[in-house]
Design a protein around this motif. Structure first.
Motif, short mmCIF file in Angstrom:
data_model
loop_
_atom_site.label_atom_id
_atom_site.label_comp_id
_atom_site.label_asym_id
_atom_site.label_seq_id
_atom_site.Cartn_x
_atom_site.Cartn_y
_atom_site.Cartn_z
N ARG B 258 0.84 -1.21 0.00
CA ARG B 258 0.00 0.00 0.00
C ARG B 258 0.88 1.26 0.00
O ARG B 258 0.64 2.21 -0.74
N TYR B 259 1.93 1.26 0.83
CA TYR B 259 2.82 2.42 0.88
C TYR B 259 3.56 2.61 -0.45
O TYR B 259 3.61 3.72 -0.99
N GLU B 288 -0.24 8.03 4.41
CA GLU B 288 0.41 6.84 4.98
C GLU B 288 1.14 7.14 6.29
O GLU B 288 1.47 6.24 7.05
N HIS B 291 0.76 5.44 9.76
CA HIS B 291 0.92 3.99 9.84
C HIS B 291 2.34 3.54 10.09
O HIS B 291 2.60 2.35 10.26
#
Lengths: 268, 313
Positions: B258-259, B288, B291
């Motif tokens: 995802r990052y 992001e 996280h």
């Protein structure tokens, strides 16, 4: 001025004088290289330190990449159209003068962005000369090391001299990327262990219909694949032609015809 | 006079021989804390510290796997001190010889303890590109991490591989096999994973970061491609290069994916609009941030690298 002469001078001067770490008013103190360069370029002239609104120099205090540190010069309303020349100096680089930009009379350049190699902890300064002959300076610190000797990256491959234009949607700014290794002369080929000779972009000219808008003398302090970002308060003129000369006297050029959609695809 | 000399000599000899009398096992104080994840599989979990903080030599997950014949070390920490403490932890648990020192990639926090194992005469094993990566990093290591080596610090302490993994390599530790796999450019250009067949434990090296923000030194798109392949693996547990051990590899990879996806998409968008590198650093993947740990020291570098790479795609 030859790279080697400036390197040697800068090294000698730095060796003798060192640099003071005192900082006042957010400005960086004089270093050996700067004292010498000030004498060379601006002998006997006073240099003002106007506020950020007139001119600002932005650089990351801790660079994300010593070999490609982004610098942004911004000019405020009072400065727009009144700047004749801007010189960018990286005090502690082996060749401190990174770039000298000469602007056409009245050119409304609001922003100049470039990416540079930073060899070690240094002050970076921009000295602007206005159309009425006064000098203004902004400076900042950048903490980095090894930017001049970083080996070429894989991204340095590709066709030498390719030029890309990336306009903003309103066409008021343009990012120009030039495919060129811009070897500093301080890099070692990691495979052979041999030094890589310097090979760098030495001149960049922007023009429209043969009329020069801005010219830059550049050197080994520019990053590989040099980029320049220009912004104005008005849409940039088209066609916009970029002429590039390198230290081996190779010439490259490309033109942007004015379509915002026509971004990356242009080459020689 | 003579007697005193003799007694001094004998006493001195006694001091010298003292450790031998009690065997070579070092005290707990100078051995690294390790967890046993499965029979014969030991890991030391590194701390989530910045690269310039005290303790920066102890940030990576490192460990060892014990077979019936011999021991394989997987990464050696960021200093001779950590390398020795890892070796001491091994010596406390087994008398079997150390036959392999495997490095998952070139970064200092995984390789600078290598020389602590020189006396064991192991084979040093790595990705085929590791030798060149070590060679070009030597000066940098000596410049920045001299204090983490034995004094005086010298290039001979920075040991590269003598055995290169082209694609895959099986190592027999006696009763268990390690499957080594060399990957295309991802986190770095020399990433290697180790899969222990008997416990189904995957050592992912820095192809997997958990909690700590992934640091990109290779290719973001290459890393995404490797993540897709890693997520197909059927394993019991995975040791990331940084962060806690996980039994859910796919979920751990999802966070990383995802990052990296946000990084690539965000930089592409900035480039399409003619955005500067600084604008990209300020804007790309900002959602992001909550996280991950160590965002401010790693994210700008990641954006810059992706920006330079995508500029010419």
């Amino acid at each position: 001025m030859s790279c080697y002469r400036s390197c040697v001078l800068a090294l000698l001067l730095l060796g003798c004088c060192g640099s003071s770490l005192a900082v006042s008013d957010g400005q960086t103190p004089a270093s050996g290289a700067w004292e010498y360069l000030q004498q060379q370029f601006y002998p006997g002239r006073s240099i003002g330190l106007l506020d950020e609104k007139y001119m600002s120099l932005e650089a990351p205090a801790n660079t994300p990449d010593p070999a490609a540190t982004p610098l942004t010069l911004r000019f405020g309303d009072a400065a727009l159209g009144h700047i004749r020349q801007v010189r960018v100096i990286i005090d502690n680089n082996p060749s401190p003068v990174a770039a000298t930009f000469d602007l056409a009379l009245g050119a409304r350049v609001a922003e100049i962005g470039l990416r540079v190699r930073i060899d070690r902890f240094t002050s970076v300064r921009a000295i602007a000369e206005t159309t009425d002959g006064t000098l203004e300076m902004r400076s900042t610190w950048v903490n980095a090391s090894g930017g001049c000797s970083t080996p070429p990256s894989a991204a340095a491959a590709g066709t030498l001299g390719d030029i890309r234009f990336r306009p903003s949607p309103d066409a008021k700014s343009m990012l120009i990327s030039i495919r060129h290794p811009n070897n500093s002369g301080f890099q070692i080929d990691p495979r052979s262990g041999e030094p890589i000779p310097s090979h760098y972009v030495s001149h960049i000219r922007f023009s429209t219909d043969g009329r020069t808008l801005l010219e830059a003398d550049t050197g080994i302090s520019l990053s590989e694949n040099p980029t320049l970002r220009l912004a104005s308060d008005q849409p940039l003129p088209a066609p916009l032609t970029v002429d590039v000369v390198d230290s081996l006297d190779a010439h490259f050029n490309a033109s942007w015809r004015g379509s915002v959609a026509e971004s990356a695809a242009i080459s020689r | 006079m003579r007697r005193i000399r003799l007694r001094t000599f004998v006493a001195g000899l006694g001091v010298l021989l003292w450790p031998l009398a009690f065997g070579a096992a070092p005290s707990a104080a100078d051995a690294l804390t390790v967890l046993q994840l499965a029979p014969g599989v030991f890991v030391h979990l590194g701390q989530q510290l910045p690269l310039d903080a005290p303790g920066h030599d102890d940030i990576a997950n490192i460990g060892f796997i014990v077979g019936s014949r011999c021991v394989a070390v997987i990464d050696t920490g960021g200093s001779m001190r950590i390398g020795r403490a890892l070796r001491n932890a091994i010596k406390q648990r087994t008398t079997r010889p150390i036959c392999y020192v495997i490095n998952t990639h070139v970064h200092f926090d995984h390789v600078l303890g290598n020389a602590a194992f020189r006396e064991d005469r192991p084979s040093f094993v790595g990705h085929w590109a590791l030798a060149a990566a070590i060679a070009r990093s030597r000066d940098f290591f000596l410049q920045h991490y001299a204090d983490d080596l034995d004094q005086p610090a010298d290039a001979a302490q920075i040991i590269g591989p003598d055995r290169a993994v082209q694609h895959t390599l099986d190592l027999d530790l006696g009763g268990r096999h390690l499957h080594l796999q060399a990957w295309p450019t991802a986190h770095t250009d020399c990433d290697l994973t180790v899969l222990d067949d008997s416990s189904r434990t995957l050592w992912a090296g820095d192809l997997l970061f958990r909690d700590r923000l992934p640091a990109l030194d290779g290719s973001a798109s290459g890393w995404l491609a490797v993540i897709d392949q890693l997520s197909q693996l059927q394993v019991q547990r995975t040791v990331p290069g940084h962060g806690p051990v996980t039994t859910d590899l796919a979920a751990a990879l999802d966070a990383e994916r995802r990052y990296l996806r946000a990084l690539i998409d965000g930089v592409r968008e900035q480039l399409a609009q003619g955005g500067s590198m600084q604008q990209a650093i300020a804007l790309v993947a900002a959602a992001e941030k909550p996280h991950w740990l160590l965002w401010d020291s790693t994210h700008p570098r990641n954006v810059a690298r992706v920006y330079e790479q995508l500029e010419w795609e």
